[in-house]
Scaffold this motif. Sequence first.
Motif, PDB file in Angstrom:
ATOM      1  N   VAL A 206      16.560   7.278 -14.339  1.00 20.09           N
ATOM      2  CA  VAL A 206      15.274   6.579 -14.318  1.00 20.09           C
ATOM      3  C   VAL A 206      14.576   6.909 -13.008  1.00 20.09           C
TER       4      VAL A 206
ATOM      5  N   THR B 177       6.799   5.800 -15.260  1.00 19.14           N
ATOM      6  CA  THR B 177       8.254   5.689 -15.212  1.00 19.14           C
ATOM      7  C   THR B 177       8.840   6.684 -16.207  1.00 19.14           C
TER       8      THR B 177
ATOM      9  N   ALA C 281      11.089   5.703 -11.344  1.00 22.21           N
ATOM     10  CA  ALA C 281      10.002   4.744 -11.519  1.00 22.21           C
ATOM     11  C   ALA C 281       9.006   4.819 -10.368  1.00 22.21           C
TER      12      ALA C 281
END
Length: 235
Positions: free
Chosen positions: A176, A183, A178
């Motif tokens: 991930v 994101t 972000a």
Amino acid sequence: MNRTLLVLAVLASPAAATAATWQPSAELGIVNTTGNSETTSINGRFGLKAEEDLWSHDYHLAALRSESDDELTANRYELGAKSDRKLTERSYLGAAARYENDDFSSYDYQATLALNYGGWLLREEGHSFKIEGGPGIRRARLAGTGEVETGALLRGFADYQHQVTDSTRFFNTTLVEATSDNTFAQNDIGIAVSINKTLALKAAFQARHNTDVPVGTERTDTLTSVNIVWTPAAN
């Protein structure tokens, strides 16, 4: 792009100067159909890993290209570099860089660089689970407008590995990245079955998601693959 390649080179240079034993790997998957429709899809990955007493390194190059009836439908490549310094038997500190170019994404490219603090929640023979995270920076260019986004980044990564049998390994990784603009999340899940000491068959499903995309562009892309994986036999 040049800045990102420079970052990858800087990360790689300390590792290359050491006497670490490098472990290469390569995988390739090809699908070709003929008849009423003609489709060709190729995806591949080359990686280099090394581990020393205090340092570990992981670099890769991945690519995907697909054509349907002589029309290009996918064209993507990715460069990644990661180096970590062990703090304890179960924790480490390091940095990770990633550059992605995708002709069919809402972004022409996305480049990230982040610091990482991570550790193993589970680490035993044939079974491991580690997580890591930290701040960084991201630079990306929107495909539709050419606008360049630059901003702070929060990166997270999780890696679960389970050697189910002597010849079968299950894996699941999640990344991930972000930012305030977008994101990006990617999950890879699959299973690899050894054929012999150097070859394995890997079946995997990949999902990639961007939260901020232009109108008419899908937020999520998926890839289902069956690849042959090569790694040299251990000495």
